[in-house]
Design a protein around this motif. Structure first.
Motif, PDB file in Angstrom:
ATOM      1  N   TRP A   1       0.858  -1.183   0.000  1.00 26.09           N
ATOM      2  CA  TRP A   1       0.000   0.000   0.000  1.00 26.09           C
ATOM      3  C   TRP A   1       0.892   1.231   0.000  1.00 26.09           C
ATOM      4  CZ3 TRP A   1      -4.937   1.315  -0.717  1.00 26.09           C
ATOM      5  CH2 TRP A   1      -5.354   2.581  -0.297  1.00 26.09           C
TER       6      TRP A   1
ATOM      7  N   ARG B   1       1.097   5.541  -0.449  1.00 22.83           N
ATOM      8  CA  ARG B   1       0.339   6.780  -0.374  1.00 22.83           C
ATOM      9  C   ARG B   1       1.070   7.849  -1.171  1.00 22.83           C
ATOM     10  NH1 ARG B   1      -3.695   6.547   3.389  1.00 22.83           N
ATOM     11  NH2 ARG B   1      -3.948   8.814   3.303  1.00 22.83           N
ATOM     12  N   ASN B   2       0.284   8.677  -1.873  1.00 24.26           N
ATOM     13  CA  ASN B   2       0.806   9.766  -2.694  1.00 24.26           C
ATOM     14  C   ASN B   2       0.809  11.044  -1.855  1.00 24.26           C
ATOM     15  OD1 ASN B   2       1.368  11.768  -4.558  1.00 24.26           O
ATOM     16  ND2 ASN B   2       0.146  10.815  -6.184  1.00 24.26           N
TER      17      ASN B   2
ATOM     18  N   GLN C   1      -4.055  10.389  -0.793  1.00 26.42           N
ATOM     19  CA  GLN C   1      -4.672   9.243  -1.467  1.00 26.42           C
ATOM     20  C   GLN C   1      -3.624   8.150  -1.704  1.00 26.42           C
ATOM     21  OE1 GLN C   1      -6.633  10.448  -5.018  1.00 26.42           O
ATOM     22  NE2 GLN C   1      -8.304  11.508  -3.953  1.00 26.42           N
TER      23      GLN C   1
ATOM     24  N   ALA D   1      -2.807   3.875  -3.114  1.00 24.88           N
ATOM     25  CA  ALA D   1      -3.117   2.841  -4.109  1.00 24.88           C
ATOM     26  C   ALA D   1      -2.566   1.521  -3.622  1.00 24.88           C
ATOM     27  CB  ALA D   1      -2.527   3.204  -5.457  1.00 24.88           C
TER      28      ALA D   1
ATOM     29  N   LYS E   1      -1.030  -1.925  -4.694  1.00 26.94           N
ATOM     30  CA  LYS E   1      -0.316  -2.524  -5.826  1.00 26.94           C
ATOM     31  C   LYS E   1       0.026  -3.967  -5.485  1.00 26.94           C
ATOM     32  CE  LYS E   1       1.795   1.829  -7.335  1.00 26.94           C
ATOM     33  NZ  LYS E   1       1.139   1.897  -8.649  1.00 26.94           N
TER      34      LYS E   1
ATOM     35  N   ASP F   1      -3.198  -2.677 -10.139  1.00 27.76           N
ATOM     36  CA  ASP F   1      -3.224  -1.390  -9.419  1.00 27.76           C
ATOM     37  C   ASP F   1      -4.663  -1.042  -9.090  1.00 27.76           C
ATOM     38  OD1 ASP F   1      -0.527  -1.131  -9.507  1.00 27.76           O
ATOM     39  OD2 ASP F   1      -0.483   0.286 -11.175  1.00 27.76           O
TER      40      ASP F   1
ATOM     41  N   ALA G   1      -6.320   2.131  -7.320  1.00 27.83           N
ATOM     42  CA  ALA G   1      -6.285   3.435  -6.671  1.00 27.83           C
ATOM     43  C   ALA G   1      -7.612   3.707  -5.974  1.00 27.83           C
ATOM     44  CB  ALA G   1      -5.997   4.524  -7.704  1.00 27.83           C
ATOM     45  N   GLU G   2      -7.561   4.601  -4.993  1.00 29.02           N
ATOM     46  CA  GLU G   2      -8.790   4.948  -4.275  1.00 29.02           C
ATOM     47  C   GLU G   2      -9.792   5.588  -5.231  1.00 29.02           C
ATOM     48  OE1 GLU G   2      -8.377   7.064  -0.592  1.00 29.02           O
ATOM     49  OE2 GLU G   2      -6.482   6.057  -0.119  1.00 29.02           O
TER      50      GLU G   2
ATOM     51  N   GLN H   1     -11.302   4.337  -7.645  1.00 23.53           N
ATOM     52  CA  GLN H   1     -11.213   3.851  -9.024  1.00 23.53           C
ATOM     53  C   GLN H   1     -11.257   2.318  -9.023  1.00 23.53           C
ATOM     54  OE1 GLN H   1      -7.877   5.374 -11.187  1.00 23.53           O
ATOM     55  NE2 GLN H   1      -8.544   7.509 -11.056  1.00 23.53           N
TER      56      GLN H   1
END
Length: 316
Positions: free
Chosen positions: A114, A116-117, A123, A125, A127, A148, A150-151, A153
Protein backbone atom coordinates in the motif's frame (compact mmCIF):
# COMPACT_ATOMS: atom_id res chain seq x y z
CA UNK A 1 85.06 -150.46 -36.37
CA UNK A 2 87.72 -148.67 -38.25
CA UNK A 3 85.17 -147.93 -40.97
CA UNK A 4 82.74 -146.55 -38.44
CA UNK A 5 85.34 -144.16 -37.13
CA UNK A 6 86.13 -142.94 -40.59
CA UNK A 7 82.45 -142.32 -41.28
CA UNK A 8 82.05 -140.38 -38.12
CA UNK A 9 85.05 -138.22 -38.80
CA UNK A 10 83.93 -137.56 -42.35
CA UNK A 11 80.50 -136.61 -41.11
CA UNK A 12 81.99 -134.22 -38.54
CA UNK A 13 84.24 -132.67 -41.17
CA UNK A 14 81.29 -132.07 -43.52
CA UNK A 15 79.33 -130.42 -40.73
CA UNK A 16 82.21 -128.08 -39.92
CA UNK A 17 82.56 -127.12 -43.59
CA UNK A 18 78.83 -126.32 -43.84
CA UNK A 19 78.93 -124.18 -40.71
CA UNK A 20 82.04 -122.33 -41.80
CA UNK A 21 80.53 -121.62 -45.23
CA UNK A 22 77.39 -120.07 -43.73
CA UNK A 23 79.41 -117.85 -41.40
CA UNK A 24 81.63 -116.67 -44.24
CA UNK A 25 78.61 -115.86 -46.41
CA UNK A 26 77.01 -113.87 -43.59
CA UNK A 27 80.21 -111.87 -43.00
CA UNK A 28 80.58 -111.17 -46.73
CA UNK A 29 76.97 -110.00 -46.99
CA UNK A 30 77.46 -107.78 -44.00
CA UNK A 31 80.61 -106.29 -45.51
CA UNK A 32 78.91 -105.64 -48.79
CA UNK A 33 75.92 -103.94 -47.08
CA UNK A 34 78.27 -101.67 -45.15
CA UNK A 35 80.41 -100.78 -48.15
CA UNK A 36 77.59 -100.12 -50.66
CA UNK A 37 76.03 -96.58 -50.56
CA UNK A 38 72.42 -96.25 -49.35
CA UNK A 39 70.92 -94.69 -52.49
CA UNK A 40 67.28 -94.24 -53.55
CA UNK A 41 66.02 -93.82 -57.09
CA UNK A 42 65.36 -90.20 -58.23
CA UNK A 43 61.83 -91.02 -59.25
CA UNK A 44 61.01 -92.22 -55.76
CA UNK A 45 62.45 -88.99 -54.28
CA UNK A 46 60.36 -86.78 -56.60
CA UNK A 47 57.22 -88.74 -55.78
CA UNK A 48 57.89 -88.41 -52.07
CA UNK A 49 58.52 -84.62 -52.40
CA UNK A 50 55.29 -84.02 -54.33
CA UNK A 51 53.33 -86.01 -51.74
CA UNK A 52 54.99 -83.95 -48.98
CA UNK A 53 53.90 -80.71 -50.70
CA UNK A 54 50.31 -81.94 -50.93
CA UNK A 55 50.27 -82.97 -47.32
CA UNK A 56 51.83 -79.68 -46.12
CA UNK A 57 49.43 -77.56 -48.25
CA UNK A 58 46.27 -79.21 -46.97
CA UNK A 59 46.34 -77.81 -43.41
CA UNK A 60 47.05 -74.27 -44.74
CA UNK A 61 43.76 -74.30 -46.63
CA UNK A 62 41.91 -75.28 -43.50
CA UNK A 63 43.54 -72.43 -41.55
CA UNK A 64 42.64 -69.87 -44.23
CA UNK A 65 39.02 -71.02 -44.27
CA UNK A 66 38.83 -70.53 -40.50
CA UNK A 67 40.24 -66.99 -40.81
CA UNK A 68 37.94 -65.94 -43.65
CA UNK A 69 34.70 -67.14 -42.09
CA UNK A 70 34.54 -66.01 -38.40
CA UNK A 71 31.73 -67.15 -36.11
CA UNK A 72 28.34 -65.76 -37.07
CA UNK A 73 27.52 -64.49 -33.57
CA UNK A 74 30.50 -62.08 -33.53
CA UNK A 75 28.49 -59.28 -35.19
CA UNK A 76 25.63 -59.65 -32.73
CA UNK A 77 28.07 -59.38 -29.84
CA UNK A 78 29.52 -56.17 -31.29
CA UNK A 79 26.01 -54.69 -31.74
CA UNK A 80 25.14 -55.53 -28.15
CA UNK A 81 28.33 -53.85 -26.92
CA UNK A 82 27.58 -50.74 -29.01
CA UNK A 83 24.01 -50.53 -27.66
CA UNK A 84 25.25 -50.91 -24.11
CA UNK A 85 27.78 -48.12 -24.69
CA UNK A 86 25.08 -45.80 -26.07
CA UNK A 87 22.78 -46.55 -23.14
CA UNK A 88 25.57 -45.82 -20.63
CA UNK A 89 26.33 -42.56 -22.46
CA UNK A 90 22.67 -41.49 -22.27
CA UNK A 91 22.50 -42.30 -18.56
CA UNK A 92 25.69 -40.32 -17.90
CA UNK A 93 24.37 -37.36 -19.94
CA UNK A 94 21.07 -37.34 -18.03
CA UNK A 95 22.89 -37.45 -14.70
CA UNK A 96 25.17 -34.61 -15.83
CA UNK A 97 22.18 -32.45 -16.79
CA UNK A 98 20.48 -33.13 -13.47
CA UNK A 99 23.57 -32.13 -11.51
CA UNK A 100 24.37 -29.05 -13.61
CA UNK A 101 21.12 -27.18 -14.14
CA UNK A 102 19.12 -29.65 -16.22
CA UNK A 103 16.46 -30.25 -13.57
CA UNK A 104 13.07 -28.50 -13.74
CA UNK A 105 12.30 -26.09 -10.92
CA UNK A 106 9.51 -23.68 -10.05
CA UNK A 107 9.36 -20.45 -8.04
CA UNK A 108 6.47 -18.12 -7.28
CA UNK A 109 6.62 -14.65 -5.71
CA UNK A 110 3.54 -12.84 -4.44
CA UNK A 111 3.81 -9.23 -3.30
CA UNK A 112 1.25 -6.69 -2.12
CA UNK A 113 1.91 -3.13 -0.84
CA UNK A 114 0.00 0.00 0.00
CA UNK A 115 1.57 3.29 -1.19
CA UNK A 116 0.34 6.78 -0.37
CA UNK A 117 0.81 9.77 -2.69
CA UNK A 118 2.08 12.81 -0.83
CA UNK A 119 0.66 15.27 -3.42
CA UNK A 120 -2.88 13.86 -3.68
CA UNK A 121 -4.31 14.68 -0.26
CA UNK A 122 -3.01 11.44 1.12
CA UNK A 123 -4.67 9.24 -1.47
CA UNK A 124 -3.17 5.82 -1.81
CA UNK A 125 -3.12 2.84 -4.11
CA UNK A 126 -2.88 -0.88 -3.55
CA UNK A 127 -0.32 -2.52 -5.83
CA UNK A 128 -0.05 -6.29 -6.18
CA UNK A 129 2.32 -8.46 -8.23
CA UNK A 130 2.47 -12.18 -8.95
CA UNK A 131 5.39 -13.81 -10.74
CA UNK A 132 5.78 -17.52 -11.49
CA UNK A 133 8.66 -19.11 -13.34
CA UNK A 134 9.02 -22.77 -14.25
CA UNK A 135 11.63 -24.61 -16.32
CA UNK A 136 15.35 -25.33 -16.46
CA UNK A 137 18.32 -22.98 -16.45
CA UNK A 138 18.17 -22.85 -20.25
CA UNK A 139 14.42 -22.75 -20.97
CA UNK A 140 11.76 -21.22 -18.74
CA UNK A 141 8.21 -19.91 -18.82
CA UNK A 142 7.41 -16.66 -16.96
CA UNK A 143 3.92 -15.60 -15.89
CA UNK A 144 3.68 -12.05 -14.52
CA UNK A 145 0.51 -10.36 -13.28
CA UNK A 146 0.39 -6.74 -12.04
CA UNK A 147 -2.68 -5.02 -10.56
CA UNK A 148 -3.22 -1.39 -9.42
CA UNK A 149 -6.23 -0.29 -7.39
CA UNK A 150 -6.29 3.44 -6.67
CA UNK A 151 -8.79 4.95 -4.27
CA UNK A 152 -12.17 5.73 -5.84
CA UNK A 153 -11.21 3.85 -9.02
CA UNK A 154 -11.59 0.35 -10.36
CA UNK A 155 -8.58 -1.97 -10.44
CA UNK A 156 -6.58 -2.15 -13.65
CA UNK A 157 -4.16 -4.94 -14.38
CA UNK A 158 -1.88 -6.49 -16.97
CA UNK A 159 -0.64 -10.04 -17.44
CA UNK A 160 2.42 -11.26 -19.34
CA UNK A 161 3.24 -14.72 -20.64
CA UNK A 162 6.91 -14.99 -21.65
CA UNK A 163 9.22 -17.66 -22.98
CA UNK A 164 12.74 -17.23 -21.59
CA UNK A 165 15.86 -18.64 -23.26
CA UNK A 166 19.35 -18.46 -21.77
CA UNK A 167 21.82 -16.92 -24.24
CA UNK A 168 24.76 -15.93 -22.01
CA UNK A 169 25.94 -16.11 -18.43
CA UNK A 170 23.21 -14.54 -16.25
CA UNK A 171 21.17 -13.34 -19.25
CA UNK A 172 17.94 -14.59 -20.86
CA UNK A 173 16.14 -13.38 -23.96
CA UNK A 174 12.38 -13.27 -23.42
CA UNK A 175 9.49 -13.02 -25.85
CA UNK A 176 5.74 -13.28 -25.45
CA UNK A 177 2.51 -11.30 -25.13
CA UNK A 178 0.95 -8.86 -22.66
CA UNK A 179 -2.75 -8.48 -21.96
CA UNK A 180 -4.01 -5.19 -20.47
CA UNK A 181 -7.37 -4.41 -18.91
CA UNK A 182 -8.52 -0.96 -17.71
CA UNK A 183 -12.22 -0.84 -16.82
CA UNK A 184 -11.94 2.92 -16.09
CA UNK A 185 -11.86 3.62 -19.87
CA UNK A 186 -14.97 3.99 -21.98
CA UNK A 187 -13.38 2.23 -25.00
CA UNK A 188 -10.30 0.13 -25.66
CA UNK A 189 -10.53 -1.45 -22.25
CA UNK A 190 -8.77 -4.63 -23.43
CA UNK A 191 -5.54 -4.52 -25.42
CA UNK A 192 -2.85 -7.01 -26.39
CA UNK A 193 0.82 -6.17 -26.96
CA UNK A 194 3.83 -8.10 -28.22
CA UNK A 195 6.77 -8.25 -25.79
CA UNK A 196 10.49 -8.66 -26.44
CA UNK A 197 13.17 -8.14 -23.82
CA UNK A 198 16.06 -9.19 -21.61
CA UNK A 199 16.09 -10.65 -18.11
CA UNK A 200 19.23 -11.14 -16.05
CA UNK A 201 21.94 -9.82 -13.78
CA UNK A 202 23.71 -6.62 -14.85
CA UNK A 203 27.08 -5.43 -13.56
CA UNK A 204 27.39 -5.00 -9.77
CA UNK A 205 24.55 -7.52 -9.22
CA UNK A 206 21.66 -5.40 -10.43
CA UNK A 207 18.76 -7.69 -11.32
CA UNK A 208 17.35 -6.22 -14.53
CA UNK A 209 14.27 -6.54 -16.73
CA UNK A 210 14.18 -4.57 -19.99
CA UNK A 211 11.18 -4.89 -22.31
CA UNK A 212 9.90 -3.38 -25.54
CA UNK A 213 6.10 -3.36 -25.99
CA UNK A 214 4.45 -3.08 -29.40
CA UNK A 215 0.68 -2.69 -29.57
CA UNK A 216 -2.15 -1.40 -31.75
CA UNK A 217 -2.38 2.27 -32.82
CA UNK A 218 1.41 2.50 -33.07
CA UNK A 219 1.90 2.08 -29.35
CA UNK A 220 5.62 1.42 -28.82
CA UNK A 221 7.21 1.81 -25.42
CA UNK A 222 10.27 0.70 -23.47
CA UNK A 223 10.31 -0.31 -19.79
CA UNK A 224 13.35 -0.78 -17.55
CA UNK A 225 13.27 -2.25 -14.05
CA UNK A 226 16.44 -2.80 -12.02
CA UNK A 227 17.17 -3.47 -8.35
CA UNK A 228 19.90 -4.69 -6.04
CA UNK A 229 19.99 -6.23 -2.56
CA UNK A 230 22.37 -4.76 0.05
CA UNK A 231 22.64 -6.87 3.19
CA UNK A 232 22.89 -5.02 6.50
CA UNK A 233 22.54 -8.35 8.32
CA UNK A 234 21.49 -11.83 7.21
CA UNK A 235 17.84 -10.84 7.70
CA UNK A 236 17.75 -7.03 7.37
CA UNK A 237 18.18 -6.00 3.71
CA UNK A 238 17.81 -2.71 1.85
CA UNK A 239 17.01 -2.68 -1.86
CA UNK A 240 17.40 0.38 -4.07
CA UNK A 241 15.34 0.14 -7.26
CA UNK A 242 14.50 2.00 -10.48
CA UNK A 243 11.36 1.73 -12.62
CA UNK A 244 11.38 3.77 -15.86
CA UNK A 245 9.03 4.02 -18.88
CA UNK A 246 9.88 5.63 -22.23
CA UNK A 247 7.10 6.11 -24.81
CA UNK A 248 8.46 5.97 -28.37
CA UNK A 249 5.14 6.48 -30.16
CA UNK A 250 1.41 6.44 -29.23
CA UNK A 251 -1.60 7.21 -31.48
CA UNK A 252 -4.20 5.49 -29.32
CA UNK A 253 -7.38 7.02 -27.88
CA UNK A 254 -5.66 7.29 -24.49
CA UNK A 255 -2.26 8.32 -25.75
CA UNK A 256 0.62 9.16 -23.41
CA UNK A 257 3.17 11.86 -24.06
CA UNK A 258 6.27 10.57 -25.84
CA UNK A 259 9.74 10.61 -24.35
CA UNK A 260 10.56 9.82 -20.74
CA UNK A 261 6.99 9.32 -19.59
CA UNK A 262 7.44 8.12 -16.01
CA UNK A 263 10.18 7.16 -13.58
CA UNK A 264 10.21 5.99 -9.97
CA UNK A 265 13.30 5.68 -7.77
CA UNK A 266 12.88 4.05 -4.39
CA UNK A 267 14.45 2.32 -1.42
CA UNK A 268 12.87 -0.79 0.05
CA UNK A 269 13.82 -2.03 3.51
CA UNK A 270 12.72 -5.57 4.32
CA UNK A 271 13.15 -8.03 7.13
CA UNK A 272 13.27 -11.68 6.15
CA UNK A 273 11.53 -13.69 8.85
CA UNK A 274 12.52 -16.63 6.67
CA UNK A 275 13.02 -17.15 2.95
CA UNK A 276 9.26 -17.36 2.42
CA UNK A 277 7.83 -14.48 4.48
CA UNK A 278 9.29 -10.95 4.11
CA UNK A 279 7.59 -7.77 5.37
CA UNK A 280 9.01 -4.50 4.05
CA UNK A 281 8.70 -0.69 4.01
CA UNK A 282 9.01 1.39 0.83
CA UNK A 283 9.92 5.04 0.19
CA UNK A 284 10.10 6.36 -3.40
CA UNK A 285 10.16 9.49 -5.52
CA UNK A 286 8.18 9.49 -8.78
CA UNK A 287 7.78 11.58 -11.91
CA UNK A 288 4.95 11.39 -14.49
CA UNK A 289 4.90 13.37 -17.75
CA UNK A 290 1.16 13.08 -18.31
CA UNK A 291 -1.07 12.22 -21.27
CA UNK A 292 -1.89 13.79 -24.61
CA UNK A 293 -5.21 15.41 -25.43
CA UNK A 294 -7.50 13.18 -27.48
CA UNK A 295 -11.21 12.83 -28.13
CA UNK A 296 -11.47 10.63 -25.03
CA UNK A 297 -9.29 12.50 -22.52
CA UNK A 298 -7.89 15.87 -21.57
CA UNK A 299 -4.23 16.69 -21.59
CA UNK A 300 -2.46 16.52 -18.23
CA UNK A 301 0.74 18.20 -17.10
CA UNK A 302 3.71 16.52 -15.50
CA UNK A 303 3.86 16.03 -11.74
CA UNK A 304 6.31 14.89 -9.09
CA UNK A 305 5.42 13.12 -5.88
CA UNK A 306 6.78 11.21 -2.90
CA UNK A 307 5.40 7.78 -2.15
CA UNK A 308 5.70 5.83 1.07
CA UNK A 309 4.10 2.70 2.39
CA UNK A 310 4.53 -0.91 3.53
CA UNK A 311 3.86 -4.36 2.22
CA UNK A 312 4.44 -8.10 2.43
CA UNK A 313 6.24 -10.51 0.09
CA UNK A 314 5.85 -14.27 -0.05
CA UNK A 315 8.04 -16.78 -1.91
CA UNK A 316 7.19 -20.42 -2.44
Amino acid sequence: MHSINLFAMSTLSASLLVLSGQSFAHEEHHAMSMSEPQTQPVEDILMDHSQHQKMSAAPQVVVEEKQVSPPQHAHSNLDDLDQDHQFDHQVDHAAHLKEHGGQIYQQTTLESKWLRNDNAQGQGALKSELETRIGTDENKIFIKVHADKAESQQAEYDAKLLYSRNVADFWDVQAGIRYRNDPNREIDQNQVDAVLGLHGMAAYFFETNAYVYIGQDRQVSFNLETERDLLLTQKLIIQPYLDMNIVLSDDSNYAKKTGLNSVQVGLETRYEINKKVMPFMDVAYGYNKGVQETAWQKSSSSENAWFYGAGMRFKF
